[in-house]
Design a protein around this motif. Sequence first.
Motif, PDB file in Angstrom:
ATOM      1  N   GLN A 158     -22.309   1.680 -25.230  1.00  0.00           N
ATOM      2  CA  GLN A 158     -22.218   1.358 -23.811  1.00  0.00           C
ATOM      3  C   GLN A 158     -21.066   2.108 -23.142  1.00  0.00           C
ATOM      4  O   GLN A 158     -20.081   2.477 -23.777  1.00  0.00           O
ATOM      5  CB  GLN A 158     -22.064  -0.150 -23.601  1.00  0.00           C
ATOM      6  CG  GLN A 158     -20.833  -0.751 -24.263  1.00  0.00           C
ATOM      7  CD  GLN A 158     -20.849  -2.265 -24.240  1.00  0.00           C
ATOM      8  OE1 GLN A 158     -21.872  -2.893 -24.500  1.00  0.00           O
ATOM      9  NE2 GLN A 158     -19.710  -2.857 -23.922  1.00  0.00           N
ATOM     10  N   TRP A 159     -21.235   2.332 -21.833  1.00  0.00           N
ATOM     11  CA  TRP A 159     -20.236   3.012 -21.016  1.00  0.00           C
ATOM     12  C   TRP A 159     -20.108   2.266 -19.692  1.00  0.00           C
ATOM     13  O   TRP A 159     -21.110   1.813 -19.136  1.00  0.00           O
ATOM     14  CB  TRP A 159     -20.654   4.441 -20.699  1.00  0.00           C
ATOM     15  CG  TRP A 159     -20.706   5.382 -21.856  1.00  0.00           C
ATOM     16  CD1 TRP A 159     -21.732   5.533 -22.737  1.00  0.00           C
ATOM     17  CD2 TRP A 159     -19.704   6.321 -22.236  1.00  0.00           C
ATOM     18  NE1 TRP A 159     -21.437   6.513 -23.653  1.00  0.00           N
ATOM     19  CE2 TRP A 159     -20.192   7.021 -23.370  1.00  0.00           C
ATOM     20  CE3 TRP A 159     -18.443   6.660 -21.740  1.00  0.00           C
ATOM     21  CZ2 TRP A 159     -19.472   8.019 -24.007  1.00  0.00           C
ATOM     22  CZ3 TRP A 159     -17.714   7.660 -22.366  1.00  0.00           C
ATOM     23  CH2 TRP A 159     -18.218   8.329 -23.488  1.00  0.00           C
ATOM     24  N   THR A 160     -18.904   2.204 -19.141  1.00  0.00           N
ATOM     25  CA  THR A 160     -18.762   1.724 -17.774  1.00  0.00           C
ATOM     26  C   THR A 160     -19.055   2.886 -16.837  1.00  0.00           C
ATOM     27  O   THR A 160     -18.973   4.066 -17.220  1.00  0.00           O
ATOM     28  CB  THR A 160     -17.341   1.205 -17.503  1.00  0.00           C
ATOM     29  OG1 THR A 160     -16.416   2.303 -17.574  1.00  0.00           O
ATOM     30  CG2 THR A 160     -16.951   0.141 -18.530  1.00  0.00           C
ATOM     31  N   ALA A 206     -18.197   8.508 -14.903  1.00  0.00           N
ATOM     32  CA  ALA A 206     -17.782   9.340 -13.772  1.00  0.00           C
ATOM     33  C   ALA A 206     -16.604  10.225 -14.156  1.00  0.00           C
ATOM     34  O   ALA A 206     -16.549  11.405 -13.791  1.00  0.00           O
ATOM     35  CB  ALA A 206     -17.421   8.449 -12.583  1.00  0.00           C
ATOM     36  N   GLU A 207     -15.657   9.662 -14.906  1.00  0.00           N
ATOM     37  CA  GLU A 207     -14.498  10.443 -15.326  1.00  0.00           C
ATOM     38  C   GLU A 207     -14.900  11.563 -16.278  1.00  0.00           C
ATOM     39  O   GLU A 207     -14.410  12.702 -16.155  1.00  0.00           O
ATOM     40  CB  GLU A 207     -13.481   9.520 -15.999  1.00  0.00           C
ATOM     41  CG  GLU A 207     -12.221  10.242 -16.456  1.00  0.00           C
ATOM     42  CD  GLU A 207     -11.236   9.300 -17.140  1.00  0.00           C
ATOM     43  OE1 GLU A 207     -10.194   9.785 -17.613  1.00  0.00           O
ATOM     44  OE2 GLU A 207     -11.522   8.088 -17.211  1.00  0.00           O
ATOM     45  N   SER A 248     -18.415  11.318  -8.809  1.00  0.00           N
ATOM     46  CA  SER A 248     -18.129  10.008  -8.227  1.00  0.00           C
ATOM     47  C   SER A 248     -18.991   8.927  -8.869  1.00  0.00           C
ATOM     48  O   SER A 248     -20.016   9.216  -9.501  1.00  0.00           O
ATOM     49  CB  SER A 248     -18.393  10.038  -6.719  1.00  0.00           C
ATOM     50  OG  SER A 248     -19.784  10.210  -6.476  1.00  0.00           O
ATOM     51  N   GLY A 249     -18.588   7.675  -8.648  1.00  0.00           N
ATOM     52  CA  GLY A 249     -19.381   6.565  -9.139  1.00  0.00           C
ATOM     53  C   GLY A 249     -20.758   6.527  -8.504  1.00  0.00           C
ATOM     54  O   GLY A 249     -21.746   6.148  -9.152  1.00  0.00           O
ATOM     55  N   ASN A 295     -26.765   7.306  -8.920  1.00  0.00           N
ATOM     56  CA  ASN A 295     -27.955   8.082  -8.571  1.00  0.00           C
ATOM     57  C   ASN A 295     -28.566   8.744  -9.810  1.00  0.00           C
ATOM     58  O   ASN A 295     -29.792   8.787  -9.967  1.00  0.00           O
ATOM     59  CB  ASN A 295     -27.603   9.153  -7.535  1.00  0.00           C
ATOM     60  CG  ASN A 295     -27.291   8.548  -6.171  1.00  0.00           C
ATOM     61  OD1 ASN A 295     -27.728   7.435  -5.857  1.00  0.00           O
ATOM     62  ND2 ASN A 295     -26.536   9.272  -5.351  1.00  0.00           N
ATOM     63  N   ASP A 296     -27.706   9.264 -10.678  1.00  0.00           N
ATOM     64  CA  ASP A 296     -28.210   9.921 -11.895  1.00  0.00           C
ATOM     65  C   ASP A 296     -28.862   8.913 -12.831  1.00  0.00           C
ATOM     66  O   ASP A 296     -29.848   9.235 -13.518  1.00  0.00           O
ATOM     67  CB  ASP A 296     -27.068  10.644 -12.606  1.00  0.00           C
ATOM     68  CG  ASP A 296     -26.677  11.936 -11.899  1.00  0.00           C
ATOM     69  OD1 ASP A 296     -27.412  12.359 -10.984  1.00  0.00           O
ATOM     70  OD2 ASP A 296     -25.633  12.514 -12.265  1.00  0.00           O
TER      71      ASP A 296
END
Length: 335
Positions: A20-22, A27-28, A33-34, A39-40
Amino acid sequence: MLDTSSRLLALLALMQSRPQWTGAQLAERLAVSGRTIRNDIERLRTLGYPVEAERGPAGFYRLGAGAKLPPLLLDDEEAVAVAIGLRAGRGVTGIEESAARALGKLEQVLPHRLRRQVSALHQAVSEGPDNTGTNVVAPVVDAAVLSTIAAAVRDAELLRFDYTAPAREDDTPRRNDASAPFGDWPVLVEPYRLVSWERHWYLVARGPETGAWHTYRADWITLRMATGRRFTPVEFPGGDYASFVLRDVATAGWQVHARITVRAPAEDVLARINPAVGVVEAVDETTSVLVTGADSLEMIAVYTGMLGLDFHVTEPPELVEHLRTLGRRYARAVE
């Protein structure tokens, strides 16, 4: 900044690399951007990738299980390791063609530099005989049998099967019913672990009624219909499945078994053998018994000859006769 297609592939690779990823972490890593990440994520879902989201302050994204296998994005080391592993796989029947197909697909898309690396390793390495420690052909196990057993272990489901072990007079019961003679099948067990050793596969299981633990060779197992019955696992005594297999195989896991009286203390015998050879029982200060076995008489003769100690064999009769033949042969060699 990466274009959209490249960024989607990079995002998919990241999501395959850990559970899992936040959104902030993604984004980093991708330097966007978040909002772009969100969107991706939606684009991946549109393409059929089941991306799950957990909302809230501790929320995260993870790649879920879908109806189809998504493309696996491997780094260079992973791709080479998989290719070498597919080339080197042995000992399980039923997967040769599928392994060859998988290897063909992988090598087709490998970059030239990696294809050269895999090819160089393949050409530079020679394979020795499958069995360097025995004159018996290595057993093969149907991959479906191993998969079914593994699933029963995972789901804590009782397993029923026929067992075609060589008949022996001193065999102990291996059914759930302790009064049933060895060879009175089918067997019903609680499966706990598969252990691979010396090109053999073994199932460590427990009798649901007796609580007795036993080892079963997978190549002697013929599965019956699934029981659909669950059991509550108990703790395995000692916790070391591999050591248990080595001990149990010495008495019930070979085609040929023998009890060999050795004219030496047990500690002297133990100092001279590999633990996989057998079990040593002390008789008195100067005598011990080696309980051992193999899939051929010749291999037992080799083991005992390598002890470098005086020994006496009375059973099985076939081994006694084989040792007499060897004795005469060695005597003629120095005449």
